[in-house]
Design a protein around this motif. Structure first.
Motif: not given
Length: 352
Positions: A121-132, A134-150
């Motif tokens: 990935l070439y994010p430039g000035k963008a910041q990686l907040l989270s990377c996880k 997941h399995y079986y296509d299940h992505i839980p809803p974001l709790i704090n979007p836009g905030q640093p996560g795990e």
């Protein structure tokens, strides 16, 4: 007296007959030859009238038919030889054309696990907040979007020069991709860009075949330069959730194997309900394998050399057989001709 004279004359006559029988007079040779010629001349017309007019003509007609039949067979075999020569030329030409233009064969290999790909990935000035993961296509809803996560993914940052300009320095974030295709493993990443001076905001990325090869490479900069030269790059935009399904294609050509990725991308609009400045931008992207099948493409030469060799052997055998038959036919015709001339000369000698 009369009796004595008659007896004496009878005795003399008998003595003359006996003397003639004991000593016959010689006959001249010309007379005997004339008699034999007369008898032969008397016998020959009878022989000619009975057998001379029928047997030689029948024999001549049979010989003529045999000669005609032999000539026809000879022409037939010459024609077959010409066809065989044409087939040899056509077979060799087709074989050369098939060698120049091989057929592309596509096959699919099912695997339970993929070798984890590398996501550059070439994010430039963008910041990686989270990377996880997941399995079986299940992505839980974001709790704090836009905030640093795990950040649970294996990541590594690297800097290297642009392989096309050799002047621009590029900053790449390398992330380990999904492996377990049976569990439908996916990687979900979230980026944040606080401000941008462009009308359209996007993050470039490229995929390469093995993250482990990247880790084991002694010169990771050169490795990434080779990947950027070999693989295509794509983009995903801000303000959307981009779902990328990958499929792997291995192409084998001229003894070398190349690997490339095919993608199916779906984009969903992200409804941002946060109270934020207008310059704030979020990026969401999901990487997942499409199916457990690896597509293999390779060149296949449809021309089988063994089939061509067998065909050529059969054709050459037919040619030799045809040549042998033609040779025997010519010898037989010459022999029949000589026999016919010999019989004709014998008949003329006999007549003469």
């Amino acid at each position: 007296m009369l009796r004595q004279e008659s007896a004496a004359s009878y005795q003399e006559l008998s003595e003359e007959v006996e003397h003639g029988a004991e000593h016959p007079e010689p006959v001249e040779e010309g007379e005997v030859d004339d008699d034999q010629e007369d008898t032969s001349s008397a016998i020959l017309p009878v022989l000619d009238s009975e057998s001379g007019t029928s047997s030689p003509s029948v024999r001549f007609s049979k010989t003529c038919l045999k000669n005609v039949f032999s000539v026809i067979l000879l022409f037939i075999y010459l024609l077959l030889m010409a066809v065989a020569v044409f087939l040899v030329y056509q077979t060799i030409t087709d074989f050369r054309e098939k060698l120049k233009h091989p057929v592309m064969s596509v096959s699919y290999k099912e695997v339970p696990l993929y070798d984890a790909p590398g996501i550059a990935l070439y994010p430039g000035k963008a910041q990686l907040l989270s990377c996880k993961h997941h399995y079986y296509d299940h992505i839980p809803p974001l709790i704090n979007p836009g905030q640093p996560g795990e950040i649970e993914c294996t990541t590594q940052r690297i800097n290297y020069t642009d392989p096309f300009t050799n002047q621009t320095m590029k900053h790449a974030l390398i992330v380990q991709g999904p492996r377990d295709v049976k569990k439908r493993e996916l990687v979900f990443l979230q980026f944040h860009l606080n401000e941008t001076d462009q009308d359209f905001s996007a993050i470039n990325y490229l995929l390469f075949s093995s993250f482990q090869e990247f880790l084991n490479s002694p010169d990771k900069g050169e490795f990434m330069k080779d990947c950027e030269s070999s693989y295509s790059s794509w983009k995903f935009s801000g303000g959307f959730r981009t779902w990328i399904k990958m499929s792997l294609v291995k192409t084998k050509e001229d003894g070398s194997e190349t690997v490339e990725f095919k993608q199916e991308t779906s984009v969903v609009n992200y409804i941002d309900q946060r109270h934020k400045p207008a310059s704030d931008q979020l990026f969401f992207v999901v990487f997942e394998w499409k199916d457990p099948f690896i597509q293999k493409v390779q060149d296949i030469v449809t021309a089988n050399p063994w089939n061509m060799i067998a065909l050529l052997c059969g054709i050459f055998l037919a040619l030799f057989k045809a040549a042998d038959f033609a040779k025997l036919s010519v010898k037989w015709m010459i022999k029949i001709r000589k026999r016919h001339l010999k019989r004709r000369s014998q008949a003329m000698n006999h007549i003469s």
